[in-house]
Design an enzyme around this catalytic site. Structure first.
Site, PDB file in Angstrom:
ATOM      1  N   TYR A 207      29.270  12.181  -1.250  1.00  0.00           N
ATOM      2  CA  TYR A 207      30.324  12.063  -0.239  1.00  0.00           C
ATOM      3  C   TYR A 207      31.537  12.958  -0.493  1.00  0.00           C
ATOM      4  CZ  TYR A 207      28.279   8.225   2.403  1.00  0.00           C
ATOM      5  OH  TYR A 207      27.483   7.467   3.226  1.00  0.00           O
TER       6      TYR A 207
ATOM      7  N   LYS B 176      18.046   6.482  -9.126  1.00  0.00           N
ATOM      8  CA  LYS B 176      16.783   7.211  -8.998  1.00  0.00           C
ATOM      9  C   LYS B 176      16.625   8.071 -10.245  1.00  0.00           C
ATOM     10  CE  LYS B 176      13.195   8.496  -6.395  1.00  0.00           C
ATOM     11  NZ  LYS B 176      12.095   7.586  -5.981  1.00  0.00           N
TER      12      LYS B 176
ATOM     13  N   ASP C  56      14.210   3.285  -3.919  1.00  0.00           N
ATOM     14  CA  ASP C  56      13.102   2.993  -2.990  1.00  0.00           C
ATOM     15  C   ASP C  56      12.551   1.597  -3.262  1.00  0.00           C
ATOM     16  OD1 ASP C  56      12.259   4.014  -5.448  1.00  0.00           O
ATOM     17  OD2 ASP C  56      10.654   5.250  -4.625  1.00  0.00           O
TER      18      ASP C  56
ATOM     19  N   ASP D 103      25.367   3.225   0.733  1.00  0.00           N
ATOM     20  CA  ASP D 103      25.469   3.310   2.192  1.00  0.00           C
ATOM     21  C   ASP D 103      24.167   2.833   2.829  1.00  0.00           C
ATOM     22  OD1 ASP D 103      26.506   4.120   4.740  1.00  0.00           O
ATOM     23  OD2 ASP D 103      25.204   5.873   4.611  1.00  0.00           O
TER      24      ASP D 103
ATOM     25  N   ASP E  51      23.063  -1.105   4.855  1.00  0.00           N
ATOM     26  CA  ASP E  51      22.599  -1.297   6.237  1.00  0.00           C
ATOM     27  C   ASP E  51      21.345  -2.172   6.230  1.00  0.00           C
ATOM     28  OD1 ASP E  51      24.664   0.225   7.332  1.00  0.00           O
ATOM     29  OD2 ASP E  51      23.327   1.288   8.721  1.00  0.00           O
TER      30      ASP E  51
END
Ligand code: IPM
Ligand code: MN
Length: 353
Positions: A135, A187, A220, A244, A248
């Site tokens: 970001y 990750k 994941d 982020d 959601d």
């Protein structure tokens, strides 16, 4: 006397903020909490008419408040990125709101898309790093608009930024005092530099918190487990972009954008609270949008101010409303208008006091 800056923003932002303030007003009156608000017209309309997003000195002025209450940022006539970077991200960065705190909690009576899961299974909190990662806006183009175009966007991870986020997450997990388990979501199998830093710092700092169980999941797999076994999670700490995305997903398993709230937190400074769903421009002015997310953001704001009684009263009142009083949490399907839902929360509050 608390000083609260209010930025209603774009689209349905002003409608939901009005309901949030209605509830804050009721609970503060009952609890003897004094506050004053100042409203700022920052957002898409102001930008379209004046070309200006944040006037000079605005950030400094905002830093003089106890907290900021934000509706939504995003306008259909403004190119993507302009308001996001110029307003929301700028405030997050310049006010050093380095934590994005996003509770994922299924309230009673709320329909959950996961078969067989109920409120006892869905109660976790995501601590999203909020100042770094992908970001930062670091990168650029070379040979733009030619066949040789190169586009680079860098993920910035500083030891300082990662450590302060991790410490907040460990402290939060301890304070929350639930399962006392902190999951790092990253990750490390692919981002072998950036997330190696996260992994090492997580384990080093974790040594200072022997009472917190350390857990790890790749991003994941985190998505998979959030759907399959959300009850496995207590607190999840994660870099900005992954946070982020998984929040959601989290919003969906807690009943949708109508209920999902978050706080952009500077533990030593000015924090900013918002419903995480965005401006939903197609519903503007129709009284169809669900104000509960904004009301829950208001409760988080009271909590951060130290008004924990008031915060938990608002949360309980929201639960009374979700438990049987709404047909759905989705915009236009609640069975009531935006302002009626705000009134219902106030009535539920009053019935408790
Ligand atoms: C959020 C939003 C923002 C983000 C956008 C509007 C810049 O999606 O708060 O999650 O990506 O952080
Ligand atoms: Mn988002």
């Amino acid at each position: 006397m608390y000083k609260i800056a209010v930025i209603p923003g774009d689209g349905t932002g002003p409608e939901v903020v009005a309901e949030g303030l209605k509830v804050i007003d009721a609970v503060c009156a009952a609890e003897g909490i004094e506050y004053q608000t100042t409203s700022y017209d920052f957002g898409g309309e102001r930008y379209l008419s004046s070309g200006e997003i944040l006037p000079d000195g605005a950030v400094e002025e905002l830093s003089g408040y106890d907290c900021i209450y934000l509706g939504a940022v995003g306008h259909p006539d403004v190119e993507p990125g302009i308001l996001e970077k110029g307003l929301l991200l700028r405030l997050r960065f310049e006010l050093q709101q380095y934590i994005n705190l996003r509770p994922v909690k299924l309230y009673p009576g709320v329909e959950c898309p996961l078969a067989g899961k109920g409120p006892e299974d869905i109660d976790l909190v995501v601590v999203r790093e909020n100042n770094e990662g992908l970001y930062c806006g670091s990168g650029g183009f070379v040979y733009k608009n030619t066949p040789n175009e190169v586009a680079v966007q860098e993920m910035i991870n500083t030891r300082f930024g990662v450590e302060r986020c991790l410490r907040y997450a460990f402290d939060y997990c301890r304070r929350r005092n639930a399962a006392r388990q902190l999951t790092l979501c990253a990750k490390t199998n692919v981002l072998t530099y950036a997330h190696d830093l996260w992994w090492r710092a997580f384990n080093e700092i974790g040594e200072e918190y022997p009472d917190i169980r350390r857990d790890y999941a790749h991003v994941d797999a985190t998505c998979m487990w959030m759907v399959k076994n959300p009850e496995w999670f207590d607190v999840i700490v994660t870099p900005n972009m992954f946070g982020d995305i998984i929040t959601d997903l989290g919003a969906m398993i807690q009943g949708g954008m109508g209920i999902a709230a978050g706080g952009n937190i500077n533990p030593q400074g000015v924090s900013m609270f918002e419903p995480i769903g965005g401006s939903a421009p197609k519903y503007t002015g129709q009284g169809k949008i669900n104000p509960l997310a904004a009301i829950c953001a208001g409760a988080m704001m009271l909590d951060e101010l130290g008004e924990t009684n008031a915060a938990s009263k608002v949360e309980k009142a929201v639960m009374k409303v979700t438990d049987g009083k709404l047909e759905s949490l989705s915009a236009g399907k609640m069975g009531h208008s935006t302002s009626r839902v705000g009134d219902m929360v106030v009535e539920a509050l009053e019935s408790e006091m």
